[in-house]
Design a protein around this motif. Sequence first.
Motif: not given
Length: 143
Positions: A21-30
Amino acid sequence: MRVSEVMTRSVRVASPDQPIREAASIMADIDAGVLPVGENDRLVGMVTDRDLAIRAIGKGKGPDTPVREVMTADVKYCFEDEDTEHVARNLGDQQIRRIPVVNRDKRLVGILSLGDLAIEQGASPAGDALENISRHGGRHTTQ
């Protein structure tokens, strides 16, 4: 031209124990579809949006699944002092669009994408690589 002249230097890194979930959030952020995975200052894998879709969601894994369970551990990389045309050929041969960049101590220093190559060198090396990447590779499997 050297990879270090065109690569993206500011790279976010996921931890293998981090929830997907956090990895996906980072991908969305960048606004990226790939994250290097690092542990103890070493590159240990790569996780892509495709990994999240196929190896996680497609297999019924939940959002708290550790990144290590869905990442690709066999990481292809290039060195920052390599020639970009050579790396572009390798990208095409290996059918990948982005590659982590390491220094000679094998520490992550950046990431190189086809877009980086196209912006700096024009369409030829990136286009040649993309043509090879896009060729039909037969049946695809995931672990």
